[in-house]
Design a protein around this motif. Sequence first.
Motif, PDB file in Angstrom:
ATOM      1  N   ARG A  23       0.866  -1.179   0.000  1.00 55.20           N
ATOM      2  CA  ARG A  23       0.000   0.000   0.000  1.00 55.20           C
ATOM      3  C   ARG A  23       0.901   1.227   0.000  1.00 55.20           C
ATOM      4  NH1 ARG A  23      -2.973   1.274   4.063  1.00 55.20           N
ATOM      5  NH2 ARG A  23      -4.342   2.520   2.760  1.00 55.20           N
ATOM      6  N   ALA A  53      -7.932   4.402  -2.668  1.00 56.17           N
ATOM      7  CA  ALA A  53      -8.194   3.533  -1.522  1.00 56.17           C
ATOM      8  C   ALA A  53      -9.143   2.407  -1.922  1.00 56.17           C
ATOM      9  CB  ALA A  53      -8.795   4.343  -0.382  1.00 56.17           C
ATOM     10  N   GLY A  54      -8.801   1.201  -1.533  1.00 56.58           N
ATOM     11  CA  GLY A  54      -9.637   0.047  -1.831  1.00 56.58           C
ATOM     12  C   GLY A  54      -9.477  -0.488  -3.245  1.00 56.58           C
ATOM     13  N   ARG A  55      -8.569   0.106  -4.022  1.00 58.02           N
ATOM     14  CA  ARG A  55      -8.380  -0.332  -5.403  1.00 58.02           C
ATOM     15  C   ARG A  55      -6.918  -0.700  -5.646  1.00 58.02           C
ATOM     16  NH1 ARG A  55     -11.277   4.305  -8.912  1.00 58.02           N
ATOM     17  NH2 ARG A  55     -10.170   5.659  -7.440  1.00 58.02           N
ATOM     18  N   ASP A 402     -10.732  -1.773  -9.744  1.00 56.33           N
ATOM     19  CA  ASP A 402     -11.328  -2.554  -8.672  1.00 56.33           C
ATOM     20  C   ASP A 402     -11.539  -3.964  -9.198  1.00 56.33           C
ATOM     21  OD1 ASP A 402     -12.876  -3.811  -6.781  1.00 56.33           O
ATOM     22  OD2 ASP A 402     -14.452  -2.291  -6.736  1.00 56.33           O
TER      23      ASP A 402
END
Length: 486
Positions: A23, A53-55, A402
């Motif tokens: 990250r 974020a989250g990808r 995603d």
Amino acid sequence: MMSHLPDLVIAHGTVVNSFGRRRAHVVVRDGRIEQLIDATEPVPAATRIIDAAGRMVIPGGVDGHCHVAQVTGRFRTLDDYRTTSTAALWGGTTTIIDFGIPRDAHESPLAAVLNKKELARESRCDVALHGSVVSWDETVPWQLEQLAAEGVRSVKMYTTNRGTTMADGDTILKVMREMVRLDGLTYIHAEHDPIIADCTQQHADDGRIGIEHLHRTRPELAEEISVKETLAMANYTNAPVYFVHQSTPGAVDLVTEARRQGREAFSETCPHYLTLDDSVYGTAFPEWYACCPPMRSAETVAELKDRLASGAIHAVASDHSCYDLSQKRERSDDVRAMPHGLPGVETRMPVTFTAMMEAGAASAGTLEDFVEVFAAGPARINAVPRKGTIAAGFDADLVIFDPAEQRTVDGGALHMGTDFSPFNGRSLSGWPAVVVSAGRVVVDTDGFHDPGPVGRYVHRNGFRAHQDAAAGSTSATALNAVPANP
């Protein structure tokens, strides 16, 4: 007053390279990746910040096998560099490698490449080129030297298509020797021409020569025998060799065995060989699937996918050829006369990703495996500097996506300049949400932002010089140390 801020920061994403993930915030300045900062640290100020974020954040794709504005006989693909490069960017590919293939006996290998280099001035993404030799004469060594000076370090030859693009065995052997001398890579379209010609003629004699019979006219044996013969010539000349669009596990296994014996040999396949089987030739629209080699049996497709998951396949390329249905249907009654090739530069990312990740695969791949065949492997094998890796000093070619998002392919809504897709109606994962090319955001939630004809022509490094620099490295360091053209 000039700003000292970075141009772009992609924040909080999971950065995935072929050798691992972390990250991080990716900091971009002047078209290059300046640094990666651990995601636990504050996001640095920048002219633009994109929250990932989250990808996943992966390197921009490198498609090592595209045919742009290609003339074959009386057919010409309908695209140009503006169209194909735009479609590539829509699909998360930021570098394409096209072929300078002589149109006929009057165009030399060097002229074919220089023509493509001129056409590529309209490209929206970066472009490199392969050369091609059809027949040997005393000028070929000099021409190959000129191509190397132009940064063209690979030459493609066909072992089939007699009378048009086919190179005979003497030509292949001599070109291999020259490519060793010039630190280059020999590309091979491997199908055994006598078997193909005889099998096709037998089907024509029986009146079974329409597109619905394509898969029967080009048997798996023809591909595998040609790979075996070519590997013998590569062994004899000590030439590195790359096999395009391998469609059978047997062909891949021959390359694997050669590598086990110390040969420099590489297997490429295409998305359609991982997802489509020969039942497509029994559908209402068999012309959608006219390509060579043809689609194989469902059992062969499953085994080929296993080879991909095991790491035996080194690159997945589109083999993009942009004909439309009117061209396909003009001579769908005779596979010898119709144009072969499929549009695919825009769908390479989601089709490959889905094929590698789908549940039910014998051993589903990882994201790192996907990055290897989509970007890192093609960049490394083709000696393309500063591509295929997210690390300081590399080009800022980046894709945010995603993995859980699914979309259905609508062939008419794609951007490749044709009116169909062989994957029409399929639900796929792995579509890019944001694409950054040379530091420019070209695709995001607002659509495509045309950067104009800014694509750079890429001079490739010598094959062995590039491989030696990368040997034994599990990080970006060695690849980034390869001298790059200014």
